[in-house]
Design a protein around this motif. Structure first.
Motif, PDB file in Angstrom:
ATOM      1  N   ARG A  92      56.505  11.969  -0.490  1.00  0.00           N
ATOM      2  CA  ARG A  92      56.603  10.554  -0.100  1.00  0.00           C
ATOM      3  C   ARG A  92      55.235   9.892  -0.066  1.00  0.00           C
ATOM      4  O   ARG A  92      55.079   8.720  -0.377  1.00  0.00           O
ATOM      5  N   SER A  95      53.286  11.152  -4.166  1.00  0.00           N
ATOM      6  CA  SER A  95      53.876  10.757  -5.455  1.00  0.00           C
ATOM      7  C   SER A  95      53.669   9.268  -5.684  1.00  0.00           C
ATOM      8  O   SER A  95      53.764   8.469  -4.749  1.00  0.00           O
ATOM      9  N   ALA A  97      54.539   5.555  -6.490  1.00  0.00           N
ATOM     10  CA  ALA A  97      55.770   4.802  -6.231  1.00  0.00           C
ATOM     11  C   ALA A  97      56.449   4.476  -7.559  1.00  0.00           C
ATOM     12  O   ALA A  97      55.874   3.812  -8.414  1.00  0.00           O
ATOM     13  N   LEU A  98      57.657   4.968  -7.726  1.00  0.00           N
ATOM     14  CA  LEU A  98      58.423   4.711  -8.946  1.00  0.00           C
ATOM     15  C   LEU A  98      59.684   3.943  -8.593  1.00  0.00           C
ATOM     16  O   LEU A  98      60.249   4.121  -7.514  1.00  0.00           O
ATOM     17  N   ASP A  99      60.105   3.092  -9.509  1.00  0.00           N
ATOM     18  CA  ASP A  99      61.364   2.392  -9.328  1.00  0.00           C
ATOM     19  C   ASP A  99      62.006   2.197 -10.695  1.00  0.00           C
ATOM     20  O   ASP A  99      61.520   2.698 -11.704  1.00  0.00           O
ATOM     21  N   PHE A 122      65.096  14.816  -6.709  1.00  0.00           N
ATOM     22  CA  PHE A 122      64.511  13.602  -7.306  1.00  0.00           C
ATOM     23  C   PHE A 122      64.642  12.422  -6.345  1.00  0.00           C
ATOM     24  O   PHE A 122      63.707  11.633  -6.181  1.00  0.00           O
ATOM     25  N   GLY A 125      61.975  12.510  -3.570  1.00  0.00           N
ATOM     26  CA  GLY A 125      60.629  12.106  -3.948  1.00  0.00           C
ATOM     27  C   GLY A 125      60.521  10.691  -4.470  1.00  0.00           C
ATOM     28  O   GLY A 125      59.461  10.068  -4.378  1.00  0.00           O
ATOM     29  N   HIS A 126      61.629  10.162  -5.022  1.00  0.00           N
ATOM     30  CA  HIS A 126      61.588   8.831  -5.642  1.00  0.00           C
ATOM     31  C   HIS A 126      62.826   8.036  -5.225  1.00  0.00           C
ATOM     32  O   HIS A 126      63.722   7.776  -6.039  1.00  0.00           O
ATOM     33  N   VAL A 129      64.283   4.905  -7.257  1.00  0.00           N
ATOM     34  CA  VAL A 129      64.774   5.018  -8.631  1.00  0.00           C
ATOM     35  C   VAL A 129      66.289   5.216  -8.623  1.00  0.00           C
ATOM     36  O   VAL A 129      66.816   6.066  -7.910  1.00  0.00           O
ATOM     37  N   ALA A 279      59.428   6.805 -14.519  1.00  0.00           N
ATOM     38  CA  ALA A 279      60.546   7.354 -13.747  1.00  0.00           C
ATOM     39  C   ALA A 279      61.357   8.337 -14.584  1.00  0.00           C
ATOM     40  O   ALA A 279      61.772   9.393 -14.097  1.00  0.00           O
ATOM     41  N   ALA A 282      59.467  11.541 -14.938  1.00  0.00           N
ATOM     42  CA  ALA A 282      59.541  12.309 -13.695  1.00  0.00           C
ATOM     43  C   ALA A 282      60.872  13.042 -13.585  1.00  0.00           C
ATOM     44  O   ALA A 282      60.930  14.198 -13.159  1.00  0.00           O
ATOM     45  N   ARG A 286      61.730  17.153 -13.557  1.00  0.00           N
ATOM     46  CA  ARG A 286      62.574  17.768 -12.527  1.00  0.00           C
ATOM     47  C   ARG A 286      63.701  18.594 -13.159  1.00  0.00           C
ATOM     48  O   ARG A 286      64.066  19.660 -12.673  1.00  0.00           O
TER      49      ARG A 286
END
Length: 295
Positions: A92, A95, A97-99, A122, A125-126, A129, A279, A282, A286
């Motif tokens: 948190r 990583s 910041a992904l969206d 996933f 951590g994101h 997304v 994203a 990523a 995973r």
């Protein structure tokens, strides 16, 4: 005199917990040592100190494996949750910041094996997304990726509607014959088969092997989904070619003792669309990681 405050309980070390979980899941200090990049003797010392801290033995050492004591089984649940929470907390903060939205295509027999783990980790951590999952036939999914309607696609190599060598091979395992435990379908002649639809790699490998061995067969059931093949096996109406990892009781592996020929290996590949977003990259990482842990 003022009574002294009770001493706080000792804290569990994350590194020791990681070693404990690795031993519990692999059933071996040697295999776990390779996973956590330590020597078996170092792991043994860690577990000894952990057992002293908790006041209970955690493993029963046997000739070729170790198994958990009741206290060890209890700690395993806590250990997994603590490690997951630690991973989520670190991810948190560290990583990027992904969206956005990532679209993943997968055949049902592949997706059911790894998607729960992939999506859970996933999302931890994101969380911003959105992941859209589409299930379908490998060839159809590749077509949707070419049309830029999917970002990532998992496929079974060897299907008739796919060009060879597509994507990154992320998993390989034996394809085996499977049938009902105690069933008689494998003894019938012609041999009753439950197969996927035309063009499937499993179907092609099975029929080629039977033809080469000179074994008479008939296609008794056909389904686009492995659940349909499994239903016919559970009813002892047919046998099927199945990935070894999917053969679970009351199904069993069938082989040379039933006069059946070997089927060889089948492989799963990950295909990436063009110009993937961070994203999507990523999520691809995973997926690859999940298959590596699954072996």
């Amino acid at each position: 005199m003022t009574a002294s405050a009770p001493s706080p309980p000792p804290l569990l070390d994350t590194d020791v917990l990681r070693s404990f979980v690795a031993i519990a899941e692999s059933g071996s200090f040697t295999r776990a040592a390779r996973q956590v990049f330590r020597t078996p003797s170092a792991l043994s010392m860690q577990i000894k100190r952990l057992e002293e801290t908790l006041g209970h033995p955690l493993f029963v050492r046997e000739a070729r494996q170790v198994r958990l004591t009741p206290e060890g089984e209890m700690l395993l649940g806590y250990g997994r949750r603590l490690l997951k929470l630690n991973q989520e907390a670190v991810a948190r903060f560290l990583s990027p910041a992904l969206d956005g939205v990532v679209r993943l295509g997968t055949p049902d027999d592949i997706g059911t094996r790894i998607l729960p783990q992939v999506l859970s980790r996933f999302a931890s951590g994101h969380p911003a997304v959105q992941v859209e999952v589409v299930a379908g036939r490998s060839g159809d999914l590749v077509g949707r990726m070419i049309d830029e309607k999917l970002d990532l696609v998992l496929v079974t190599e060897g299907n008739d509607d796919l060009a060879p060598g597509l994507g990154e091979v992320v998993h390989s395992e034996p394809l085996v014959w499977a049938g009902r435990e105690g069933g008689v379908a494998a003894q019938r002649s012609p041999l009753p088969l439950s197969l996927a639809s035309h063009g499937c790699a499993w179907r092609g490998m099975a029929l080629a092997a039977l033809d080469q061995a000179g074994i008479d067969y008939r296609v008794a059931y056909s389904s686009e989904h492995c659940a349909g093949q499994e239903a016919a096996m559970l009813a002892d109406l047919a046998i099927s070619p199945f990935p070894r990892s999917l053969v679970r009781p009351p199904l069993r592996r069938l082989g040379a003792e039933h006069g059946l020929p070997p089927l060889g290996e089948y492989r799963i590949a990950l295909l990436r669309g063009e110009s993937l977003s961070p994203a999507a990259e990523a999520l691809a990482a995973r997926v690859v990681e999940a298959f590596q842990e699954w072996r």
